[in-house]
Design a protein around this motif. Sequence first.
Motif, mmCIF file in Angstrom:
data_model
loop_
_atom_site.group_PDB
_atom_site.id
_atom_site.type_symbol
_atom_site.label_atom_id
_atom_site.label_comp_id
_atom_site.label_asym_id
_atom_site.label_seq_id
_atom_site.Cartn_x
_atom_site.Cartn_y
_atom_site.Cartn_z
ATOM 1 N N GLN A 1 -3.219 6.819 -4.477
ATOM 2 C CA GLN A 1 -2.066 5.934 -4.654
ATOM 3 C C GLN A 1 -1.321 6.276 -5.947
ATOM 4 O O GLN A 1 -0.100 6.243 -5.996
ATOM 5 C CB GLN A 1 -2.525 4.468 -4.674
ATOM 6 C CG GLN A 1 -1.402 3.463 -4.691
ATOM 7 C CD GLN A 1 -0.684 3.370 -3.353
ATOM 8 O OE1 GLN A 1 -1.314 3.337 -2.306
ATOM 9 N NE2 GLN A 1 0.628 3.347 -3.389
ATOM 10 N N GLU B 1 4.971 8.214 1.651
ATOM 11 C CA GLU B 1 4.298 6.956 1.325
ATOM 12 C C GLU B 1 3.792 6.266 2.585
ATOM 13 O O GLU B 1 2.687 5.726 2.609
ATOM 14 C CB GLU B 1 5.239 6.056 0.527
ATOM 15 C CG GLU B 1 5.504 6.586 -0.864
ATOM 16 C CD GLU B 1 6.664 5.904 -1.576
ATOM 17 O OE1 GLU B 1 7.326 5.032 -0.970
ATOM 18 O OE2 GLU B 1 6.910 6.252 -2.741
ATOM 19 N N GLN B 2 4.580 6.295 3.650
ATOM 20 C CA GLN B 2 4.161 5.709 4.915
ATOM 21 C C GLN B 2 2.938 6.453 5.465
ATOM 22 O O GLN B 2 1.984 5.839 5.924
ATOM 23 C CB GLN B 2 5.301 5.746 5.929
ATOM 24 C CG GLN B 2 4.931 5.165 7.272
ATOM 25 C CD GLN B 2 6.073 5.279 8.274
ATOM 26 O OE1 GLN B 2 7.184 5.672 7.957
ATOM 27 N NE2 GLN B 2 5.774 4.921 9.509
ATOM 28 N N PHE C 1 0.752 8.061 3.758
ATOM 29 C CA PHE C 1 -0.391 7.742 2.912
ATOM 30 C C PHE C 1 -1.015 6.420 3.359
ATOM 31 O O PHE C 1 -2.235 6.292 3.446
ATOM 32 C CB PHE C 1 0.002 7.676 1.436
ATOM 33 C CG PHE C 1 -1.147 7.347 0.541
ATOM 34 C CD1 PHE C 1 -2.058 8.330 0.178
ATOM 35 C CD2 PHE C 1 -1.347 6.053 0.082
ATOM 36 C CE1 PHE C 1 -3.142 8.029 -0.632
ATOM 37 C CE2 PHE C 1 -2.426 5.740 -0.717
ATOM 38 C CZ PHE C 1 -3.323 6.729 -1.082
ATOM 39 N N GLN C 2 -0.162 5.433 3.642
ATOM 40 C CA GLN C 2 -0.662 4.135 4.092
ATOM 41 C C GLN C 2 -1.365 4.243 5.443
ATOM 42 O O GLN C 2 -2.344 3.553 5.699
ATOM 43 C CB GLN C 2 0.476 3.114 4.171
ATOM 44 C CG GLN C 2 1.168 2.832 2.854
ATOM 45 C CD GLN C 2 0.219 2.422 1.738
ATOM 46 O OE1 GLN C 2 -0.737 1.697 1.950
ATOM 47 N NE2 GLN C 2 0.472 2.904 0.524
ATOM 48 N N GLU C 3 -0.863 5.119 6.314
ATOM 49 C CA GLU C 3 -1.433 5.251 7.660
ATOM 50 C C GLU C 3 -2.767 5.980 7.673
ATOM 51 O O GLU C 3 -3.712 5.549 8.326
ATOM 52 C CB GLU C 3 -0.451 5.982 8.584
ATOM 53 C CG GLU C 3 0.765 5.165 8.934
ATOM 54 C CD GLU C 3 1.799 5.961 9.718
ATOM 55 O OE1 GLU C 3 1.555 7.138 10.075
ATOM 56 O OE2 GLU C 3 2.873 5.403 9.977
ATOM 57 N N SER D 1 9.659 8.439 1.208
ATOM 58 C CA SER D 1 9.233 7.220 1.895
ATOM 59 C C SER D 1 8.357 7.572 3.088
ATOM 60 O O SER D 1 7.416 6.854 3.411
ATOM 61 C CB SER D 1 10.429 6.372 2.310
ATOM 62 O OG SER D 1 11.241 7.073 3.217
#
Length: 177
Positions: free
Chosen positions: A15, A47-48, A50-52, A44
């Motif tokens: 993160q 970042e998406q 990374f979240q997934e 973006s």
Amino acid sequence: MLLHGEKCYLRTFTQEDLPIFKKMQADPEFLTEYNFFGLSGQTSRREQGFQENGLIGPKYGALVVMTHKEEIAGDISYRQVHGGPTAEGTYAFNIGIALLPEHRGKGYGSEAQRLLAEYLFAVFPVRRVDATTDITNIPEQRALVKAGFTREGVLRQVQWRMGDWHDMVVYSKLRGE
């Protein structure tokens, strides 16, 4: 996940890395004629991703290139590409790398690309890993050859960048090479 080489290693994103790479993608010192594709939502999407899945997935992934002095040298990514008209069983991976200016020309690029290709062959049932680079990007071409890739040919005027069409050189590495 860590992939170790003599000069550098690859690790998964954290993160804390995301703002660093977001800043790098807007920094004129980092951006070169080879890695500026206009203002876009690429950060973006990262970042998406990374979240997934932590940016390690079966169709797309990215890793941080680290020096053994624990400095971020850049990042390397892969994406699934299809090698034929059918989607099943005919995919390969295309890889790309971006290094910070102070870490270019030190062998990190060739080693990182070799490590990533080895990882992809070990984890996925693919026959081929390839990379494309601008026909004028001689340092990257040398790095790919040093990493064990073979030059295949030129894709004429295939990439729109900086207001003009550019030729790209294709390199590949096959399983077992």
